[in-house]
Write a protein that holds these residues in place. Structure first.
Motif, PDB file in Angstrom:
ATOM      1  N   GLU A 195     -49.202 -29.823  32.521  1.00 43.05           N
ATOM      2  CA  GLU A 195     -47.949 -29.585  33.247  1.00 43.05           C
ATOM      3  C   GLU A 195     -47.881 -30.397  34.536  1.00 43.05           C
ATOM      4  O   GLU A 195     -47.386 -29.934  35.565  1.00 43.05           O
ATOM      5  CB  GLU A 195     -47.737 -28.095  33.536  1.00 43.05           C
ATOM      6  CG  GLU A 195     -47.643 -27.245  32.281  1.00 43.05           C
ATOM      7  CD  GLU A 195     -47.218 -25.816  32.569  1.00 43.05           C
ATOM      8  OE1 GLU A 195     -46.316 -25.626  33.406  1.00 43.05           O
ATOM      9  OE2 GLU A 195     -47.794 -24.892  31.961  1.00 43.05           O
ATOM     10  N   SER A 222     -34.568 -32.434  32.590  1.00 43.11           N
ATOM     11  CA  SER A 222     -34.914 -31.012  32.498  1.00 43.11           C
ATOM     12  C   SER A 222     -34.126 -30.321  31.390  1.00 43.11           C
ATOM     13  O   SER A 222     -34.448 -29.199  31.004  1.00 43.11           O
ATOM     14  CB  SER A 222     -34.652 -30.314  33.838  1.00 43.11           C
ATOM     15  OG  SER A 222     -33.289 -30.431  34.202  1.00 43.11           O
ATOM     16  N   ARG A 242     -41.679 -31.746  27.839  1.00 40.13           N
ATOM     17  CA  ARG A 242     -41.925 -30.351  28.236  1.00 40.13           C
ATOM     18  C   ARG A 242     -40.583 -29.721  28.573  1.00 40.13           C
ATOM     19  O   ARG A 242     -39.863 -30.189  29.451  1.00 40.13           O
ATOM     20  CB  ARG A 242     -42.874 -30.264  29.429  1.00 40.13           C
ATOM     21  CG  ARG A 242     -43.171 -28.812  29.814  1.00 40.13           C
ATOM     22  CD  ARG A 242     -44.338 -28.701  30.764  1.00 40.13           C
ATOM     23  NE  ARG A 242     -45.611 -28.980  30.105  1.00 40.13           N
ATOM     24  CZ  ARG A 242     -46.255 -28.122  29.321  1.00 40.13           C
ATOM     25  NH1 ARG A 242     -45.730 -26.932  29.065  1.00 40.13           N
ATOM     26  NH2 ARG A 242     -47.403 -28.450  28.776  1.00 40.13           N
ATOM     27  N   TYR A 243     -40.277 -28.663  27.844  1.00 36.52           N
ATOM     28  CA  TYR A 243     -38.939 -28.060  27.908  1.00 36.52           C
ATOM     29  C   TYR A 243     -39.040 -26.579  28.238  1.00 36.52           C
ATOM     30  O   TYR A 243     -39.779 -25.832  27.599  1.00 36.52           O
ATOM     31  CB  TYR A 243     -38.246 -28.250  26.552  1.00 36.52           C
ATOM     32  CG  TYR A 243     -36.852 -27.690  26.454  1.00 36.52           C
ATOM     33  CD1 TYR A 243     -35.894 -27.943  27.430  1.00 36.52           C
ATOM     34  CD2 TYR A 243     -36.480 -26.927  25.346  1.00 36.52           C
ATOM     35  CE1 TYR A 243     -34.613 -27.439  27.317  1.00 36.52           C
ATOM     36  CE2 TYR A 243     -35.200 -26.425  25.206  1.00 36.52           C
ATOM     37  CZ  TYR A 243     -34.259 -26.683  26.199  1.00 36.52           C
ATOM     38  OH  TYR A 243     -32.989 -26.185  26.079  1.00 36.52           O
ATOM     39  N   LYS A 244     -38.293 -26.184  29.258  1.00 35.82           N
ATOM     40  CA  LYS A 244     -38.199 -24.770  29.611  1.00 35.82           C
ATOM     41  C   LYS A 244     -36.918 -24.234  28.995  1.00 35.82           C
ATOM     42  O   LYS A 244     -35.824 -24.494  29.484  1.00 35.82           O
ATOM     43  CB  LYS A 244     -38.226 -24.596  31.124  1.00 35.82           C
ATOM     44  CG  LYS A 244     -39.560 -25.005  31.745  1.00 35.82           C
ATOM     45  CD  LYS A 244     -39.589 -24.778  33.248  1.00 35.82           C
ATOM     46  CE  LYS A 244     -40.961 -25.175  33.815  1.00 35.82           C
ATOM     47  NZ  LYS A 244     -41.022 -24.979  35.285  1.00 35.82           N
ATOM     48  N   THR A 246     -34.329 -21.399  27.554  1.00 34.91           N
ATOM     49  CA  THR A 246     -33.828 -20.042  27.788  1.00 34.91           C
ATOM     50  C   THR A 246     -33.206 -19.521  26.508  1.00 34.91           C
ATOM     51  O   THR A 246     -32.326 -20.176  25.933  1.00 34.91           O
ATOM     52  CB  THR A 246     -32.770 -20.038  28.904  1.00 34.91           C
ATOM     53  OG1 THR A 246     -33.343 -20.589  30.095  1.00 34.91           O
ATOM     54  CG2 THR A 246     -32.283 -18.631  29.177  1.00 34.91           C
ATOM     55  N   GLU A 253     -38.107 -16.754  28.995  1.00 38.36           N
ATOM     56  CA  GLU A 253     -38.033 -18.213  28.910  1.00 38.36           C
ATOM     57  C   GLU A 253     -39.301 -18.763  28.265  1.00 38.36           C
ATOM     58  O   GLU A 253     -40.389 -18.228  28.456  1.00 38.36           O
ATOM     59  CB  GLU A 253     -37.870 -18.791  30.319  1.00 38.36           C
ATOM     60  CG  GLU A 253     -37.751 -20.297  30.373  1.00 38.36           C
ATOM     61  CD  GLU A 253     -37.655 -20.810  31.792  1.00 38.36           C
ATOM     62  OE1 GLU A 253     -36.545 -21.151  32.227  1.00 38.36           O
ATOM     63  OE2 GLU A 253     -38.709 -20.871  32.475  1.00 38.36           O
ATOM     64  N   LYS A 254     -39.147 -19.834  27.496  1.00 36.36           N
ATOM     65  CA  LYS A 254     -40.304 -20.491  26.876  1.00 36.36           C
ATOM     66  C   LYS A 254     -40.564 -21.830  27.549  1.00 36.36           C
ATOM     67  O   LYS A 254     -39.649 -22.620  27.766  1.00 36.36           O
ATOM     68  CB  LYS A 254     -40.055 -20.720  25.373  1.00 36.36           C
ATOM     69  CG  LYS A 254     -40.145 -19.478  24.513  1.00 36.36           C
ATOM     70  CD  LYS A 254     -40.067 -19.842  23.034  1.00 36.36           C
ATOM     71  CE  LYS A 254     -40.256 -18.631  22.142  1.00 36.36           C
ATOM     72  NZ  LYS A 254     -40.213 -18.981  20.699  1.00 36.36           N
ATOM     73  N   ASN A 255     -41.834 -22.079  27.887  1.00 42.06           N
ATOM     74  CA  ASN A 255     -42.244 -23.355  28.448  1.00 42.06           C
ATOM     75  C   ASN A 255     -43.066 -24.067  27.381  1.00 42.06           C
ATOM     76  O   ASN A 255     -44.246 -23.762  27.182  1.00 42.06           O
ATOM     77  CB  ASN A 255     -43.062 -23.130  29.718  1.00 42.06           C
ATOM     78  CG  ASN A 255     -43.449 -24.427  30.402  1.00 42.06           C
ATOM     79  OD1 ASN A 255     -43.204 -25.513  29.882  1.00 42.06           O
ATOM     80  ND2 ASN A 255     -44.070 -24.329  31.556  1.00 42.06           N
TER      81      ASN A 255
END
Length: 336
Positions: A195, A222, A242-244, A246, A253-255
């Protein structure tokens, strides 16, 4: 990555003759009955002829619609040979894929130590004297090194990579498959897993060297629409993002790390070459990302155009709708 095809005993025998007989210029190979088999041998024009002159022996065998493996004696010192994979644009699609996926097998089974270089060609012009001159100017072929010089060179190369974070590493994926990956690409993938960095790593394959390289990019997307804007619409890409995310219907939320393989439809010889190389390398790139760089990839997507990637399609994969099942009710008996 490999097609499962192997060299026939007849090919091995004729290849050994090519190695030992200096009057021979080349060996032509095809694929028949799931086996690599010899098609013809080429003799030198004369005992004093040079490589450019001997290429005239090859010209009649180059068809515009037929793939061919070509082994040529080019150098006076070992390794003497070059291995050419000739896959013209008009060849049948299955033949293109078969020859592209088997070329590593050919060199490995005959002994990679016998070959100074491997070349991928799509036109007869590339295999003419002018074509080889152009190729040499591009690659700046180096003279063979002694074992001591080679060892020293590897040490210096390793030191340079450690200090500058650049260079190329040969990734050993299996007993039959190696893949050269630029060191900065591995560093970027590892950072993504921790990260760190921009959250975006895009890779491409150099069509000349077949090295997997990092695409220089300072973008920090983002969202999925922002990501799409950064991906090339003219050349294939392997993209790690890398995707956050919702959940559309609420929730945690998924990271996650997502992988996208894009291969835009563009005309030209270069595009055809790309469309053969990238599918063959995709699994290897994923293996490097997970095993070498330690990435955990949540979802993989494969599309032609980057514009096909949408937030809705990504979220539908990350947050699939759960089917609501109702209990089976036995019908009431008549009269009740």
């Amino acid at each position: 990555m490999q097609s499962g095809i192997s060299a026939s005993q007849e090919l091995v025998s004729q290849f050994n003759t090519l190695l030992s007989d200096n009057s021979l210029f080349g060996l032509l190979i095809t694929i028949a009955s799931e086996s690599l088999t010899p098609k013809a041998t080429l003799s030198r024009t004369s005992s004093s002829s040079d490589f450019a002159t001997d290429l005239s022996q090859l010209t009649p065998h180059l068809k515009s619609d037929e793939a061919l493996y070509i082994l040529l004696r080019r150098y006076d010192t070992a390794p003497y040979l070059i291995a050419v994979t000739y896959v013209p644009d008009s060849a049948k699609v299955r033949q293109k894929m078969l020859f592209a996926s088997t070329r590593l097998t050919l060199v490995r089974e005959l002994g990679s130590e016998h070959f100074r270089e491997t070349i991928f060609a799509t036109t007869a012009e590339e295999l003419s004297p002018a074509g080889f001159d152009k190729h040499d100017r591009h690659n700046e072929l180096e003279a063979p090194l002694t074992e001591e010089e080679r060892t020293l060179g590897e040490v210096k190369k390793a030191e340079a990579e450690a200090g500058a974070g650049t260079g190329v590493r040969e990734i050993h994926l299996s007993k039959t498959m190696n893949m050269p990956v630029a060191t900065d690409a591995l560093v970027a993938l590892s950072a993504l897993g921790r990260e760190e960095g921009s959250g975006l790593v895009m890779l491409k394959i150099n069509p000349e060297t077949e090295v997997v390289e990092l695409v220089p990019d300072s973008s920090t997307p983002s969202t999925i629409p922002e990501l799409v804007q950064t991906i090339s619409a003219t050349e294939p890409r392997f993209t790690f993002f890398r995707y956050k995310a919702t959940p559309p219907r609420g929730g945690d939320e998924k990271n996650v790390v997502l992988f996208f393989y894009t291969c835009p439809v563009t005309p030209g010889t270069k595009a055809i070459k790309f469309r053969m190389m990238y599918p063959l390398m995709k699994r290897a790139v994923l293996e490097v990302a997970t095993k070498e760089a330690g990435l955990e990839i949540a979802k993989k997507f494969e599309v032609e155009e980057p514009s096909e990637i949408t937030e809705q399609s990504v979220n539908s994969e990350l947050f699939p709708e759960t089917e609501t099942k109702t209990a089976f009710r036995r019908p009431k008996r008549p009269g009740r």
